[in-house]
Design an enzyme around this catalytic site. Structure first.
Site, PDB file in Angstrom:
ATOM      1  CB  SER A 107      -0.946  -0.049   1.194  1.00  0.00           C
ATOM      2  OG  SER A 107      -1.997   0.864   1.059  1.00  0.00           O
TER       3      SER A 107
ATOM      4  CD  GLU B 127      -5.721  -3.357  -4.355  1.00  0.00           C
ATOM      5  OE1 GLU B 127      -5.545  -2.645  -3.356  1.00  0.00           O
ATOM      6  OE2 GLU B 127      -4.936  -4.242  -4.726  1.00  0.00           O
TER       7      GLU B 127
ATOM      8  CG  HIS C  70      -5.588  -2.532   0.151  1.00  0.00           C
ATOM      9  ND1 HIS C  70      -4.898  -2.058  -0.949  1.00  0.00           N
ATOM     10  CD2 HIS C  70      -4.997  -1.968   1.243  1.00  0.00           C
ATOM     11  CE1 HIS C  70      -3.943  -1.229  -0.541  1.00  0.00           C
ATOM     12  NE2 HIS C  70      -3.977  -1.166   0.783  1.00  0.00           N
TER      13      HIS C  70
END
Length: 274
Positions: A112, A206, A236
């Site tokens: 991320s 996502e 995610h």
């Protein structure tokens, strides 16, 4: 959490360029040959820590039979850009200078926001003329803080973690007064030429899907060796859930193959030290 994977955990206080954090290691490894991971955790630059990511990092350490350094980088909004990047740079130089880690067995890994930070660190290292790592690994990377990807809206109703507006709000905390198109906050807009081989895993469902897809496209255009894999119907950073999701175990197995291939390839073909 990490010990359940078989990895050992050592807290490492801030010292020199190391900003503090954790070291996870597989017992009995060959310290001169085993892969070394610099893992930059996700959390939107505003949350999470080495502790929140112990299980995921431990799963990687177990699979590659190596070690992982997880720095506790500073978080926004109290510490906006470039605080996180400065701490990541410090951790990288700590590994190279103080621990004398061979770049040929060093891999930058992140999920991320940590995936975006991996790429920003690689860009900064290249621009500074530092030795580059053997490879880069990103899980669901956040690469565009300008928030222009169509999937931010297309997948808002399907993403199990975020809506597009959540991403837009979080970006402002880290950006502060920084241009969202600046490459060191949004690596999607950087010159990616000369970066090490790159692995990108993301979910089709996502909101950050297009951050990953466009990154892979632009990296290929820049001549970077890229492996992009998109996984259907997973959340995610689903790699967290290796205990229950077959797709998580498959992703981690593919990551293991990539890391071991790239580190052994780099070691085998590096120039002799003079």
């Amino acid at each position: 959490m990490a010990r359940s994977t078989g990895a050992t955990v050592q807290l490492r206080a801030a010292t020199g360029r190391w900003p503090g954090g954790e070291v996870l290691q597989w017992p009995g490894i060959d310290q001169t040959r085993a892969p070394v991971l610099l893992y930059l955790h996700g959390g939107g630059y505003i949350g999470c820590s080495p502790e929140t990511h112990r299980s995921l990092v431990g799963s990687l350490v177990r699979r590659v039979r190596g070690s992982a350094f997880v720095p506790r980088y500073r978080l926004a909004p109290e510490h906006p850009f470039p605080a996180a990047l400065d701490d990541a740079r410090g951790a990288y130089r700590y590994l190279l200078d103080e621990l004398q880690v061979d770049p040929a067995r060093l891999v930058l890994v992140g999920d991320s926001a940590g995936g975006g930070l991996v790429l920003a660190l690689a860009l900064a290292a290249r621009e500074a003329g530092w030795p580059l790592p053997a490879a880069l690994v990103t899980f669901s990377p956040w690469t565009d803080l300008a928030a222009t990807g169509p999937s931010l809206d297309e997948n808002s109703d399907r993403c199990a973690m975020f809506a597009g507006e959540t991403i837009r709000r979080a970006a402002r905390f880290y950006l502060g007064e920084t241009d969202p198109y600046a490459p060191l906050v949004s690596p999607l807009y950087g010159d990616l030429r000369g970066l090490p081989p790159l692995l990108v895993h993301a979910s089709t469902d996502e909101v950050l899907r297009d951050d990953a897809v466009r990154l892979a496209e632009r990296a290929r255009e820049a001549g970077v060796s890229v492996e992009l894999q998109l996984w259907r119907h997973v959340p995610h950073v689903w790699q967290f859930f290796a205990a229950v999701l077959p797709e998580a175990r498959q992703s981690l197995a593919a990551t293991r193959r990539f890391i071991l291939h790239q580190t052994s390839l780099t070691i085998a073909h590096r120039s002799p030290v003079t």
